[in-house]
Every structure is written in structure tokens, then in C-alpha cells.
Design a protein around this motif. Structure first.
Motif, PDB file in Angstrom:
ATOM      1  N   UNK A   1       0.807  -1.221   0.000  1.00 46.92           N
ATOM      2  CA  UNK A   1       0.000   0.000   0.000  1.00 46.92           C
ATOM      3  C   UNK A   1       0.840   1.271   0.000  1.00 46.92           C
ATOM      4  N   UNK A   2       1.930   1.268   0.753  1.00 48.07           N
ATOM      5  CA  UNK A   2       2.724   2.492   0.799  1.00 48.07           C
ATOM      6  C   UNK A   2       3.409   2.717  -0.546  1.00 48.07           C
ATOM      7  N   UNK A   3       3.781   1.612  -1.205  1.00 39.08           N
ATOM      8  CA  UNK A   3       4.379   1.741  -2.534  1.00 39.08           C
ATOM      9  C   UNK A   3       3.340   2.291  -3.506  1.00 39.08           C
TER      10      UNK A   3
ATOM     11  N   UNK B   1       4.393  10.119  -7.184  1.00 40.36           N
ATOM     12  CA  UNK B   1       5.456  10.342  -8.155  1.00 40.36           C
ATOM     13  C   UNK B   1       4.987  10.205  -9.599  1.00 40.36           C
ATOM     14  N   UNK B   2       3.714   9.870  -9.749  1.00 41.89           N
ATOM     15  CA  UNK B   2       3.184   9.716 -11.103  1.00 41.89           C
ATOM     16  C   UNK B   2       3.717   8.498 -11.828  1.00 41.89           C
TER      17      UNK B   2
ATOM     18  N   UNK C   1       3.217   4.763 -13.176  1.00 42.87           N
ATOM     19  CA  UNK C   1       2.158   3.839 -13.536  1.00 42.87           C
ATOM     20  C   UNK C   1       2.521   2.444 -13.017  1.00 42.87           C
ATOM     21  N   UNK C   2       1.776   2.009 -11.993  1.00 41.50           N
ATOM     22  CA  UNK C   2       2.113   0.711 -11.394  1.00 41.50           C
ATOM     23  C   UNK C   2       1.959  -0.422 -12.402  1.00 41.50           C
ATOM     24  N   UNK C   3       1.052  -0.197 -13.371  1.00 42.73           N
ATOM     25  CA  UNK C   3       0.809  -1.265 -14.337  1.00 42.73           C
ATOM     26  C   UNK C   3       2.051  -1.561 -15.172  1.00 42.73           C
ATOM     27  N   UNK C   4       2.994  -0.621 -15.171  1.00 37.33           N
ATOM     28  CA  UNK C   4       4.209  -0.862 -15.949  1.00 37.33           C
ATOM     29  C   UNK C   4       5.352  -1.402 -15.099  1.00 37.33           C
ATOM     30  N   UNK C   5       5.043  -1.674 -13.847  1.00 45.75           N
ATOM     31  CA  UNK C   5       6.087  -2.110 -12.920  1.00 45.75           C
ATOM     32  C   UNK C   5       6.294  -3.618 -13.004  1.00 45.75           C
ATOM     33  N   UNK C   6       7.487  -3.990 -12.605  1.00 39.05           N
ATOM     34  CA  UNK C   6       7.768  -5.413 -12.523  1.00 39.05           C
ATOM     35  C   UNK C   6       8.451  -5.670 -11.185  1.00 39.05           C
ATOM     36  N   UNK C   7       7.995  -6.686 -10.492  1.00 39.35           N
ATOM     37  CA  UNK C   7       8.629  -7.029  -9.222  1.00 39.35           C
ATOM     38  C   UNK C   7      10.026  -7.561  -9.490  1.00 39.35           C
ATOM     39  N   UNK C   8      10.868  -7.485  -8.479  1.00 38.95           N
ATOM     40  CA  UNK C   8      12.246  -7.909  -8.661  1.00 38.95           C
ATOM     41  C   UNK C   8      12.347  -9.398  -8.972  1.00 38.95           C
ATOM     42  N   UNK C   9      11.413 -10.163  -8.465  1.00 36.89           N
ATOM     43  CA  UNK C   9      11.366 -11.579  -8.826  1.00 36.89           C
ATOM     44  C   UNK C   9       9.901 -11.989  -8.896  1.00 36.89           C
TER      45      UNK C   9
ATOM     46  N   UNK D   1      10.731   3.881  -6.267  1.00 40.64           N
ATOM     47  CA  UNK D   1      11.772   4.912  -6.337  1.00 40.64           C
ATOM     48  C   UNK D   1      12.688   4.660  -7.525  1.00 40.64           C
ATOM     49  N   UNK D   2      13.015   3.390  -7.718  1.00 42.59           N
ATOM     50  CA  UNK D   2      13.887   3.052  -8.853  1.00 42.59           C
ATOM     51  C   UNK D   2      13.165   3.406 -10.166  1.00 42.59           C
ATOM     52  N   UNK D   3      11.890   3.075 -10.227  1.00 41.66           N
ATOM     53  CA  UNK D   3      11.125   3.362 -11.440  1.00 41.66           C
ATOM     54  C   UNK D   3      11.069   4.868 -11.700  1.00 41.66           C
ATOM     55  N   UNK D   4      10.970   5.636 -10.609  1.00 46.09           N
ATOM     56  CA  UNK D   4      10.889   7.089 -10.757  1.00 46.09           C
ATOM     57  C   UNK D   4      12.185   7.631 -11.354  1.00 46.09           C
ATOM     58  N   UNK D   5      13.322   7.033 -10.942  1.00 45.61           N
ATOM     59  CA  UNK D   5      14.619   7.452 -11.487  1.00 45.61           C
ATOM     60  C   UNK D   5      14.691   7.108 -12.976  1.00 45.61           C
ATOM     61  N   UNK D   6      14.305   5.883 -13.289  1.00 46.60           N
ATOM     62  CA  UNK D   6      14.354   5.434 -14.677  1.00 46.60           C
ATOM     63  C   UNK D   6      13.420   6.249 -15.552  1.00 46.60           C
ATOM     64  N   UNK D   7      12.359   6.704 -14.943  1.00 50.77           N
ATOM     65  CA  UNK D   7      11.336   7.426 -15.698  1.00 50.77           C
ATOM     66  C   UNK D   7      11.911   8.668 -16.372  1.00 50.77           C
TER      67      UNK D   7
END
Lengths: 87, 395
Positions: free
Chosen positions: B123-125, B132-133, B135-143, B154-160
Motif C-alpha cells: 500500500x505504501x508503494x 510520483x506519477x 504507472x504501477x501497471x508498468x512495474x515489474x517485481x524484482x522476482x 523509487x527506482x522506477x521514478x529514477x528510470x522514468x
């Protein structure tokens, strides 16, 4: 409406298709083959495709003209003509 | 933990959307539960005040397990004792035991959305992503199977900042999970349900003509799809043969007064889901079209609700679009019937002793012989055909 070039229309079609079927690579679309066959869209997707074209281009696409959008080539032809004449 | 299908044994509580002290309304979405078939919004079936959340997020619990305690309006805060036993705890979101077997949750078209539904996001993520805007739908878990945490966001925000659109990926086990869910429901169906099958050709010239005329008057966003009048006619015809609408439970047929039409919707990339359009018999064509649009859109890019998953009373499947002439359906247990529609096509048709060209469709019925007989099934198809002759009355 503003007249549009074939290239513009093609890009708009690709955008509309991409929103419905993001896995499709536009470069793989054979221009003279059935779009619905290649992109595997159902009537619901197709209606959304028409709605997107309608919204982007500001033209009305009557149901009886749906057949004109059968292939990529025919769709470009139809939409270019429609944009040029539509007031 | 509600049962969201006869084959569901457990679910993981992904997120609470309510907290102790909150007033909740009947039908409000209070939690997100991850099932074998994807994430589902769980609705609550009673109004009241949330007293206590029992199951914490991230925990997997069996169906039937107490998720939270709810105080109904009669129970005052002060009167609530500390021990839940004496509280007559109301089970949150107890979904009917008659839950449909196979509404395989669906994640489709935007492959990104597929991932979203399978992803477990803390939930906090989720909150951080919103801020940070991302899109969670574009996220991938580390495993595979891992929960997406703040660090991932946070990593996704940097890559963004460098890549405008994150790489789209499918979760590796999604297809396998969906096949397992479908396999369980369909195997049970073929094992337990003595199907009988009927088919009939219906002249639908009148309704298709009417639809063309009607759509001419409408702007593109208000047009009706041909399937809509068929849905309406199906829902009405079920009133005439109620033994096709309901559930087979514990050796007996339980008819349903409401007609919740399960719409079989094929998924982009394979699989299917059959969530309900509630009270389809009480809705006009415009409302059915709006509901169908909402349902298909959420199936393909959002999330389904627990009630849609659990309470279809009958299934409707339309396979005509790819040229299929007739559908021999497999019933979703514990339902007792599935109505199929083939391709709407022009065929030679004998009318008043002359061969004419008519618009014709083959409608089929697969029904549970324990609950009904072929004669009654035949009456249903006849009623369907009759209703379709008078499109103005379907409005």
C-alpha cells in the motif's frame, strides 16, 4: 475539418490501434489484408477504434462505412477523403 | 475471505481500502484480494462501521476466514466488548456460497495491465507511485511473485526520467495460472454436469434492420452493438424458462429470481472471463450497452468486482465474430446453462414458400439435464426467437 496527409492518417490509425492492441507492431501490418484479422479485435474493440478516430479527426464515421476500414490501405484512403470533404 | 469461484481455495489480502472507524456502505469496495485469477475488488455486503481489520495485508488466508469485524448500525461503539466472540462479528464481504466457478480474472490487452493485476503492490508503494506519477501497471517485481515495495517505485521514478515508458512485460506465470483456473472449472463441469445441447436458426432480419436504423440516428459513441438486443432477449426469455437461470447446489436446483448475465469475454493473449451484468432483464438496451462497455473496459484494463465474479446466474457467449457458426458451450458450475450465439450472416431462407435472403443467426443452448429437459430448453430458444422478431419491444 483540416485536410490530412496519408502519413498523418496512417499514424493516427496506428495510435488508435495501439491503444486497443498494444502488443501489435504496426510495421508488421500487411496494408492490403484485413485489419481485424491481423490485429484480432472484436466488435467492441472495433467500436472503440472508430470512436478514437472520430475523436482525433473530428469526423463522423457512419456505420454503413465500416467496411471501408477493412484494410489499412482502404482505411487511409477513406479517412483522407472524409477529412477533405467533411465540414 | 469471500469465495470468488468454486475452485478458489485461498486468497491473499493485498490491500485494505478501509480502516477501523470508517463508515462503509453496502457494495463499497473495501479490500483488494489477489486470487489465482488475478486481483479482485472485494465489496462489502452490509453497511456499518469497520471495527477491526483482522487479516493484515500480504497474508494468504483460506476462503471463509474472518477478514474484519463490522459493527452494524444497531451496535454502539461503547457497547462493543473487547472480545470479538461476543460481538456477533459480521463477516466482511461474505459472497454467496453459490459462487460461480470459473470467472477467470482477466488481464489482457494492454500487456502492462496484465502485469498490474498480477502484481502485488504494498500500500505504501502504491501511494508513493501515485505521488510520483508512476504507472504501477508498468512495474515489474524484482522476482516473480514478489511484492512491489517503495524501493521499486523509487527506482522506477529514477528510470522514468531517462525512459519515458517502462518496459512492458508479462508476468511469467500469468497464463499458466489462468489455465489452471479454467481447467479446474471446466473439468468439474464436464465431470459433474450432464449437458444436453440444442441449436436453432433464427431469422434476425428485423432486429438487425432496426439496429441499423437506430444507429444511423446515433453518434458513434452512442451506437449499439448487435450483441446488445440479443442479451436483452436472452434475459427476457429466461423468465419464461426459469429452470435455466440459477444454480445446482447440493443435489438440487436453486432458481434465481434475478437474471445476472455472465458475459464470456475472451482475453487478448488467451483465456477468458465471464463476469456478470446484474439484473440484465430489468435494463433497456442503452443501459445494457453502457454496462457492457464498462465491463469490457474494466476486464481489459482495470479490475473486476467481487460481485461480478461470484454471482452470474447464467452465461452468454458470442463467438460469431470470428466466423463461428454455432457454439457448443461448457456450463460454468454451479450454473445450469450457457447460451451461445454464432455469426450473424445472410443465408437463403424459406419464407411463405419462397426462398429469400435473410439475416440469420444460430443460437444454441447447453443446459444441465439435472435441472431441465430438452423440451424446456427448446421452449427457451423458441422464446428467444420470438422476442427477436419485435425489436421495438426490446428497447
Amino acid at each position: 475539418m483540416i485536410p490530412r496527409s496519408r502519413e498523418e492518417i496512417r499514424d493516427i490509425i496506428f495510435d488508435a490501434l495501439g491503444a486497443i492492441a498494444p502488443e501489435v507492431d504496426p510495421a508488421m501490418i500487411v496494408p492490403d489484408r484485413s485489419l481485424r484479422e491481423q490485429v484480432d479485435i472484436d466488435s467492441f474493440d472495433f467500436l472503440n477504434f472508430i470512436i478514437r478516430l472520430h475523436e482525433t479527426l473530428g469526423i463522423d464515421i457512419p456505420e454503413k462505412d465500416y467496411a471501408e476500414l477493412f484494410t489499412l490501405d482502404s482505411a487511409i484512403e477513406y479517412l483522407v477523403g472524409r477529412c477533405a470533404t467533411h465540414l | 475471505m469471500p469465495s470468488l469461484g468454486a475452485d478458489m481455495e485461498a486468497g491473499t489480502l493485498v490491500e485494505w481500502l478501509t480502516k477501523p472507524g470508517d463508515e462503509v456502505k453496502r457494495g463499497q469496495v473495501v479490500a483488494v484480494v489477489e486470487t489465482q485469477k488475478g486481483a479482485v475488488d472485494v465489496e462489502i455486503w452490509e453497511a456499518g462501521t469497520v471495527d477491526k481489520l483482522i487479516v493484515e495485508t500480504g497474508r494468504k488466508v483460506p476462503v471463509g476466514e474472518l477478514l474484519a469485524l463490522l459493527r452494524t448500525s444497531g451496535e454502539s461503539t461503547t457497547a462493543v466488548p473487547e472480545t470479538p466472540e461476543t460481538l456477533e462479528p459480521q463477516r466482511v464481504a461474505t459472497v454467496s456460497a453459490l459462487a460461480i466457478a470459473s470467472p477467470s480474472r482477466v488481464e489482457t490487452a494492454p500487456v502492462s495491465a496484465v502485469a498490474s493485476a498480477r502484481l502485488r503492490v504494498s500500500p505504501s508503494a502504491r501511494k508513493l507511485a501515485e505521488e510520483l506519477g508512476i504507472d504501477i501497471t508498468l512495474m515489474r517485481a524484482t522476482e516473480p511473485g514478489a511484492v512491489i515495495a517503495r524501493a521499486d517505485i523509487e527506482r522506477a521514478a529514477k528510470e522514468k526520467t531517462t525512459t519515458p515508458v517502462a518496459t512492458r512485460t508479462t508476468t511469467p506465470d500469468w497464463h499458466a495460472q489462468m489455465r489452471i483456473a479454467i481447467a479446474a472449472a471446466m473439468s468439474r463441469s464436464k465431470r459433474e454436469i450432464p449437458h444436453y445441447y440444442l441449436a436453432t436458426d433464427i431469422d434476425v432480419t428485423a432486429v438487425i434492420r432496426w439496429l441499423e436504423t437506430e444507429n444511423l440516428k446515433r453518434s458513434v459513441t452512442e451506437r449499439l452493438l448487435p450483441v446488445v438486443p440479443f442479451m436483452r432477449a436472452t434475459a427476457l426469455a429466461l423468465h419464461e424458462v426459469p429452470e435455466l437461470n440459477g444454480f445446482w447446489v447440493d443435489g438440487a436446483f436453486q432458481p434465481s429470481a434475478a437474471v445476472h448475465l455472465g458475459m464470456a469475454i475472451a482475453m487478448r493473449g488467451g483465456g477468458l472471463v465471464a463476469p456478470a451484468i446484474h439484473d440484465a432483464d430489468k435494463k433497456g438496451l442503452d443501459q445494457l450497452m453502457a454496462d457492457l462497455r464498462d465491463l469490457v473496459t474494466r476486464v481489459r484494463s482495470g479490475r473486476l468486482r467481487s460481485s461480478e465474479m461470484s454471482d452470474p446466474t447464467v452465461t452468454f457467449t458470442n463467438l460469431g465474430e470470428q466466423g463461428v457458426e454455432s457454439v457448443f458451450g461448457v456450463i460454468y458450475p454451479p450454473q445450469v446453462a450457457i447460451i451461445g450465439l454464432g455469426r450473424i450472416t445472410e443465408r437463403p431462407w424459406v419464407k411463405d414458400g419462397t426462398v429469400v435472403v435473410s439475416t440469420v443467426v444460430t443460437a444454441t443452448l447447453a443446459a444441465d439435464h439435472r435441472a431441465s429437459d430438452g423440451h424446456r430448453g427448446g421452449l427457451f430458444l423458441a422464446a428467444l426467437g420470438r422476442l427477436l422478431q419485435e425489436p421495438e419491444r426490446l428497447r
